[in-house]
Design an enzyme around this catalytic site. Structure first.
Site, PDB file in Angstrom:
ATOM      1  N   GLY A  21       0.821  -1.206   0.000  1.00  0.00           N
ATOM      2  CA  GLY A  21       0.000   0.000   0.000  1.00  0.00           C
ATOM      3  C   GLY A  21       0.855   1.256   0.000  1.00  0.00           C
ATOM      4  O   GLY A  21       2.094   1.202   0.044  1.00  0.00           O
ATOM      5  N   THR A 119      -6.950   6.569  12.039  1.00  0.00           N
ATOM      6  CA  THR A 119      -7.358   7.748  11.267  1.00  0.00           C
ATOM      7  C   THR A 119      -8.014   8.840  12.115  1.00  0.00           C
ATOM      8  O   THR A 119      -8.670   8.546  13.126  1.00  0.00           O
ATOM      9  CB  THR A 119      -8.356   7.306  10.160  1.00  0.00           C
ATOM     10  OG1 THR A 119      -8.963   8.449   9.583  1.00  0.00           O
ATOM     11  CG2 THR A 119      -9.469   6.413  10.713  1.00  0.00           C
ATOM     12  N   ASP A 120      -7.856  10.069  11.666  1.00  0.00           N
ATOM     13  CA  ASP A 120      -8.553  11.223  12.251  1.00  0.00           C
ATOM     14  C   ASP A 120     -10.072  11.034  12.181  1.00  0.00           C
ATOM     15  O   ASP A 120     -10.809  11.611  12.969  1.00  0.00           O
ATOM     16  CB  ASP A 120      -8.164  12.500  11.480  1.00  0.00           C
ATOM     17  CG  ASP A 120      -8.422  12.387   9.977  1.00  0.00           C
ATOM     18  OD1 ASP A 120      -8.302  11.269   9.437  1.00  0.00           O
ATOM     19  OD2 ASP A 120      -8.747  13.408   9.344  1.00  0.00           O
ATOM     20  N   TYR A 143     -16.495   3.345   7.570  1.00  0.00           N
ATOM     21  CA  TYR A 143     -15.025   3.262   7.593  1.00  0.00           C
ATOM     22  C   TYR A 143     -14.506   3.681   8.975  1.00  0.00           C
ATOM     23  O   TYR A 143     -13.705   2.979   9.597  1.00  0.00           O
ATOM     24  CB  TYR A 143     -14.446   4.169   6.508  1.00  0.00           C
ATOM     25  CG  TYR A 143     -12.951   4.392   6.604  1.00  0.00           C
ATOM     26  CD1 TYR A 143     -12.050   3.389   6.233  1.00  0.00           C
ATOM     27  CD2 TYR A 143     -12.430   5.612   7.049  1.00  0.00           C
ATOM     28  CE1 TYR A 143     -10.672   3.597   6.324  1.00  0.00           C
ATOM     29  CE2 TYR A 143     -11.062   5.822   7.133  1.00  0.00           C
ATOM     30  CZ  TYR A 143     -10.185   4.813   6.769  1.00  0.00           C
ATOM     31  OH  TYR A 143      -8.826   5.025   6.861  1.00  0.00           O
TER      32      TYR A 143
END
Ligand SMILES: NC(=O)c1ccc[n+]([C@@H]2O[C@H](COP(=O)([O-])OP(=O)(O)OC[C@H]3O[C@@H](n4cnc5c(N)ncnc54)[C@H](OP(=O)(O)O)[C@@H]3O)[C@@H](O)[C@H]2O)c1
Length: 310
Positions: A21, A119-120, A143
């Site tokens: 990734g 993640t934020d 998500y």
């Protein structure tokens, strides 16, 4: 340097998961840099992606980790299609929720440290207030909820972990906002970009180094890392066009116009002082990091070799 490298002295085997990734490839490159090596220690670095291990499956994770027996696992694997997660909720929960939990259970069993990227988006955020690592999460999308479940699965099952929350990632090895705007600005008469979501861009090169510093400094728990500075996606696009030496007009629009399946936070600027206090490392501005990436993109275009490192 001595102090920074301390956390690396005992680590002989590292496993990078999600190594194909955007971030995983930067982490794999960073791991082989001389500055992270320890004299007299021949470190083994193994890189795997979904073809070798499916983190959603406990048996696959078990086979992989028992085979390599790493002292450190760096998990860059995730299902990162934010809008796709809305229509593939089971997959999102399996990969982003149970995946990190599966890794944490096995890390606990083999006494490995786990570095995991989050993640934020797990937060909602309040305009003007930097988000702290211990703020209460409030995910607004599938998500985000799945990434939060992944964090929780780690915290429940493992003591020796680092969770690094990051935001607005761009980098050399994958589709990202900067590359999209850079290309669109050369092909379109004008661009329209949302100006009602604010956050901080993060260069994957810098995040990979931050991970290395956190391990070196013996980090434990949750940290935030992004480049310095706050902007809207509109501001970000304007700066991309400016630094690329283009004159394509960029028009601000509201998020409602895009009608995207997943809701994004209006404000997701995170406090990175915990990272800086732990590592004693400076963090450059997103504009400076962007400049480095645009020079890379430019060189790729000139040499006609997109996606190849300089
Ligand atoms: N990109 C952003 O803006 C952003 C922002 C904040 C946080 N993050 C977080 O940062 C981390 C790295 O993001 P990235 O942009 O580098 O992601 P990426 O480019 O999408 O890479 C993720 C990698 O994980 C692999 N993968 C997917 N499902 C898997 C599975 N079940 N088992 C093993 N590997 C699997 C993917 O393979 P395939 O490509 O074959 O599916 C891909 O190689 C993620 O945790 C992400 O949530 C990203």
């Amino acid at each position: 340097m001595e102090q920074v490298a301390a956390g690396w002295r005992e680590i002989k085997t590292v496993l990078v998961v999600g190594a194909e990734g955007m971030l995983g490839r930067e982490v794999a490159l960073a791991l082989s840099e001389p500055k992270w090596q320890v004299d007299g220690l021949e470190r083994q670095i193994y890189c795997v992606d979904v073809d070798q291990v499916d983190i959603a499956r406990a048996d696959s994770v078990k086979n992989c980790l028992l085979y390599y027996l790493p002292e450190l696992v760096i998990n860059c694997a995730a299902y990162t299609d934010v809008d796709g997660c809305e229509s593939h909720q089971d997959l999102a929960m399996a990969v982003n929720g149970r995946g990190p939990e599966n890794l944490a259970r096995l890390c606990d069993e083999i006494h490995a440290k786990l570095v995991h990227i989050s993640t934020d988006f797990v937060f909602t955020g309040r305009a003007g207030k930097l988000i702290q690592p211990d703020d209460t999460p409030n995910p607004q999308s599938v998500y985000a909820a799945s990434k939060l479940a992944g964090e929780e699965g780690i915290v429940r099952n493992l003591q020796d972990y680092i969770i690094v929350r990051t935001s607005w990632l761009f980098g050399r090895f994958g589709k990202n906002f900067v590359a999209t705007i850079y290309k669109a600005a050369q092909e379109q008469e004008f661009l329209e970009v949302v100006n009602d979501q604010l956050g901080s861009p993060t260069y994957a090169v810098d995040l990979a180094q931050a991970i290395m510093h956190l391990v070196g400094a013996g980090g434990q728990g949750a940290y935030h890392f992004c480049n310095e500075g706050i902007c809207s996606w509109y501001d970000f696009a304007v700066e991309i066009v400016r630094q690329a030496g283009l004159s394509t007009p960029v028009r601000p629009i509201s998020s409602d116009r895009l009608n995207r399946p997943a809701r994004r936070p209006d404000w997701s600027a995170m406090d990175i002082s915990h990272y800086k206090n732990k590592t004693h490392q400076p963090v450059r501005s997103w504009q400076e990091a962007l400049g480095e990436y645009l020079r890379y993109l430019d060189a790729c275009v000139k040499s006609r070799s997109p996606q190849k490192p300089l």
